[in-house]
Design a protein around this motif. Structure first.
Motif, PDB file in Angstrom:
ATOM      1  N   VAL A   4       0.841  -1.201   0.000  1.00 30.55           N
ATOM      2  CA  VAL A   4       0.000   0.000   0.000  1.00 30.55           C
ATOM      3  C   VAL A   4       0.873   1.248   0.000  1.00 30.55           C
ATOM      4  CG1 VAL A   4      -1.902   1.199   1.142  1.00 30.55           C
ATOM      5  CG2 VAL A   4      -1.752  -1.293   1.285  1.00 30.55           C
ATOM      6  N   HIS A   5       1.912   1.239   0.826  1.00 31.24           N
ATOM      7  CA  HIS A   5       2.905   2.313   0.768  1.00 31.24           C
ATOM      8  C   HIS A   5       4.239   1.789   1.273  1.00 31.24           C
ATOM      9  CE1 HIS A   5       3.138   3.107   5.118  1.00 31.24           C
ATOM     10  NE2 HIS A   5       1.818   3.011   5.155  1.00 31.24           N
ATOM     11  N   ARG A   6       5.320   2.346   0.720  1.00 31.58           N
ATOM     12  CA  ARG A   6       6.679   1.990   1.118  1.00 31.58           C
ATOM     13  C   ARG A   6       7.256   3.077   2.025  1.00 31.58           C
ATOM     14  NH1 ARG A   6       6.009   0.100  -4.045  1.00 31.58           N
ATOM     15  NH2 ARG A   6       6.667  -2.062  -4.387  1.00 31.58           N
ATOM     16  N   ARG A  47       1.553  -3.512   9.101  1.00 32.21           N
ATOM     17  CA  ARG A  47       2.475  -2.379   9.117  1.00 32.21           C
ATOM     18  C   ARG A  47       3.758  -2.883   9.779  1.00 32.21           C
ATOM     19  NH1 ARG A  47      -1.455   2.483   9.713  1.00 32.21           N
ATOM     20  NH2 ARG A  47      -3.432   1.455  10.135  1.00 32.21           N
ATOM     21  N   TYR A  48       4.901  -2.664   9.138  1.00 37.17           N
ATOM     22  CA  TYR A  48       6.140  -3.186   9.705  1.00 37.17           C
ATOM     23  C   TYR A  48       7.339  -2.364   9.238  1.00 37.17           C
ATOM     24  CZ  TYR A  48       6.880  -5.474   5.166  1.00 37.17           C
ATOM     25  OH  TYR A  48       7.055  -5.723   3.828  1.00 37.17           O
ATOM     26  N   GLY A  51      17.952  -6.087   6.379  1.00 37.88           N
ATOM     27  CA  GLY A  51      16.874  -6.843   5.745  1.00 37.88           C
ATOM     28  C   GLY A  51      15.901  -7.515   6.693  1.00 37.88           C
ATOM     29  N   GLU A  52      16.128  -7.405   7.998  1.00 37.15           N
ATOM     30  CA  GLU A  52      15.218  -8.016   8.953  1.00 37.15           C
ATOM     31  C   GLU A  52      13.994  -7.127   9.150  1.00 37.15           C
ATOM     32  OE1 GLU A  52      17.512  -8.621  12.444  1.00 37.15           O
ATOM     33  OE2 GLU A  52      18.513 -10.411  11.671  1.00 37.15           O
ATOM     34  N   SER A  53      12.847  -7.771   9.354  1.00 44.08           N
ATOM     35  CA  SER A  53      11.599  -7.006   9.485  1.00 44.08           C
ATOM     36  C   SER A  53      10.866  -7.408  10.759  1.00 44.08           C
ATOM     37  CB  SER A  53      10.688  -7.255   8.278  1.00 44.08           C
ATOM     38  OG  SER A  53      10.338  -8.616   8.186  1.00 44.08           O
ATOM     39  N   THR A  54      10.087  -6.455  11.281  1.00 42.22           N
ATOM     40  CA  THR A  54       9.270  -6.702  12.464  1.00 42.22           C
ATOM     41  C   THR A  54       7.960  -5.940  12.332  1.00 42.22           C
ATOM     42  OG1 THR A  54      11.231  -6.955  13.872  1.00 42.22           O
ATOM     43  CG2 THR A  54       9.128  -6.563  14.976  1.00 42.22           C
ATOM     44  N   GLU A  55       6.866  -6.639  12.549  1.00 41.60           N
ATOM     45  CA  GLU A  55       5.545  -6.027  12.489  1.00 41.60           C
ATOM     46  C   GLU A  55       5.271  -5.247  13.772  1.00 41.60           C
ATOM     47  OE1 GLU A  55       1.603  -8.012  10.988  1.00 41.60           O
ATOM     48  OE2 GLU A  55       1.855  -8.478  13.118  1.00 41.60           O
ATOM     49  N   THR A  88       5.879   8.021   6.181  1.00 39.01           N
ATOM     50  CA  THR A  88       6.425   7.378   7.378  1.00 39.01           C
ATOM     51  C   THR A  88       7.589   6.480   6.955  1.00 39.01           C
ATOM     52  OG1 THR A  88       5.063   5.375   7.255  1.00 39.01           O
ATOM     53  CG2 THR A  88       4.102   7.303   8.360  1.00 39.01           C
ATOM     54  N   PRO A  89       8.477   6.098   7.885  1.00 41.62           N
ATOM     55  CA  PRO A  89       9.586   5.196   7.554  1.00 41.62           C
ATOM     56  C   PRO A  89       9.179   3.729   7.520  1.00 41.62           C
ATOM     57  CG  PRO A  89       9.751   5.885   9.834  1.00 41.62           C
ATOM     58  CD  PRO A  89       8.604   6.655   9.245  1.00 41.62           C
ATOM     59  N   SER A  90       7.914   3.433   7.782  1.00 41.18           N
ATOM     60  CA  SER A  90       7.437   2.047   7.753  1.00 41.18           C
ATOM     61  C   SER A  90       6.764   1.755   6.422  1.00 41.18           C
ATOM     62  CB  SER A  90       6.447   1.808   8.896  1.00 41.18           C
ATOM     63  OG  SER A  90       5.295   2.611   8.713  1.00 41.18           O
ATOM     64  N   GLN A  91       6.359   0.517   6.236  1.00 40.15           N
ATOM     65  CA  GLN A  91       5.598   0.165   5.051  1.00 40.15           C
ATOM     66  C   GLN A  91       4.400  -0.682   5.427  1.00 40.15           C
ATOM     67  OE1 GLN A  91       9.018  -1.603   2.982  1.00 40.15           O
ATOM     68  NE2 GLN A  91       7.872  -3.511   2.831  1.00 40.15           N
ATOM     69  N   ALA A  92       3.458  -0.748   4.498  1.00 41.25           N
ATOM     70  CA  ALA A  92       2.211  -1.479   4.736  1.00 41.25           C
ATOM     71  C   ALA A  92       1.971  -2.424   3.572  1.00 41.25           C
ATOM     72  CB  ALA A  92       1.043  -0.508   4.887  1.00 41.25           C
ATOM     73  N   VAL A  93       1.745  -3.705   3.879  1.00 38.16           N
ATOM     74  CA  VAL A  93       1.588  -4.736   2.858  1.00 38.16           C
ATOM     75  C   VAL A  93       0.340  -5.564   3.157  1.00 38.16           C
ATOM     76  CG1 VAL A  93       2.597  -6.838   1.863  1.00 38.16           C
ATOM     77  CG2 VAL A  93       4.042  -4.862   2.322  1.00 38.16           C
TER      78      VAL A  93
END
Length: 266
Positions: free
Chosen positions: A62-64, A82-83, A89-93, A114-119
């Motif tokens: 939805v947004h990067r 949202r994470y 390369g590690e990610s956390t919700e 924002t510095p987060s992204q939504a998928v």
């Protein structure tokens, strides 16, 4: 983000929509979003021509990070994660959203990005409102801005509680909380989700997820096989979760009471 996920809604979910009517082409109506459902009829009808239907395909971003958020997406069906993704390369919700809320809050908070992204984790449907139109709403003291600000308070509570959970609680407690939060936004007591994706959302190794899910299965709480999780005993699963799940749920219940305005034509 690796792995794929799809969800179905638990029938006893706090966020399960009571409105099963469908719009054109079988898609959910805007009123299946709880914030739009809470609007007085006159305000809803005024917004309706500007609400653009948008499909939410599985895996769509939805947004990067850093993207200007040009729209506010009112989720009518589906689940969005949202994470954050670190430099290695590690990610956390840090939050999960269903039809209780919206995606794109930077569009009205002033920062625009924002510095987060939504998928999209579970395919669904949304109705989007342009940022310019949204800012227009905030220039007047109407019900939509007040509802959105209450939603933001609930979202902040969720984000903060997940941060506490990730720091202080066991992986078993986190996994129980994650499963329950996902069930609250889908339509069954079953999830289809890869171990890789769960590990990414919780920020742990896949082997750790496998071991923890195995313990929950041995205890008779879930059945887990080939990426398919069936919850066998929700009450006991809630008892095994830390307080974070209940704290966030109570805050959403407190700030966003489940009530609906009379139905209007969509």
């Amino acid at each position: 983000m690796s792995g794929r996920v799809s969800f179905q809604m638990h029938p006893e979910s706090r966020f399960a929509s009571r409105d099963r009517k469908r719009g054109a082409g079988g898609r959910p109506t805007p009123r299946q979003n709880h914030l739009l459902a809470a609007l007085p009829v006159k305000d809803y009808e005024r917004l309706l021509p500007d609400l653009q239907p948008v499909p939410l395909p599985l895996g769509w971003t939805v947004h990067r990070p850093g993207d200007r958020e040009k729209y506010l997406y009112f989720l009518a069906a589906g689940v969005v994660s949202r994470y954050y993704v670190s430099e290695n390369g590690e990610s956390t919700e840090f939050a999960v959203t269903g039809n209780e809320g919206v995606i794109g809050v930077a569009s009205f908070l002033g920062g625009e990005s924002t510095p987060s992204q939504a998928v999209v984790l579970s395919a669904g449907h949304a109705y989007r409102l342009g940022a310019d139109l949204l800012k227009n709403e905030f220039e007047h003291d109407g019900p939509l801005p007040r509802l959105l600000l209450r939603y933001i308070q609930a979202l902040i509570a969720q984000t903060g509680q997940i941060a506490v959970c990730n720091r202080h609680h066991s992986l078993e407690q986190q996994l129980c909380r994650w499963i329950l939060s996902s069930l609250d936004r889908v339509q069954s007591n079953e999830l289809t989700v890869t171990q890789e994706l769960i590990a990414e959302m919780l920020g742990v190794r896949r082997e750790s997820v496998t071991e923890t899910a195995g313990k929950l299965q041995e205890a008779g709480l879930i059945r887990y096989s080939r990426g398919h999780i069936a919850v066998l005993d929700r009450h006991r699963l809630e008892a095994r979760a830390c307080e974070c799940y209940a704290v966030v749920k109570r805050e959403y219940d407190r700030l966003l009471p489940e009530y609906r305005q009379p139905e209007v034509a969509s």
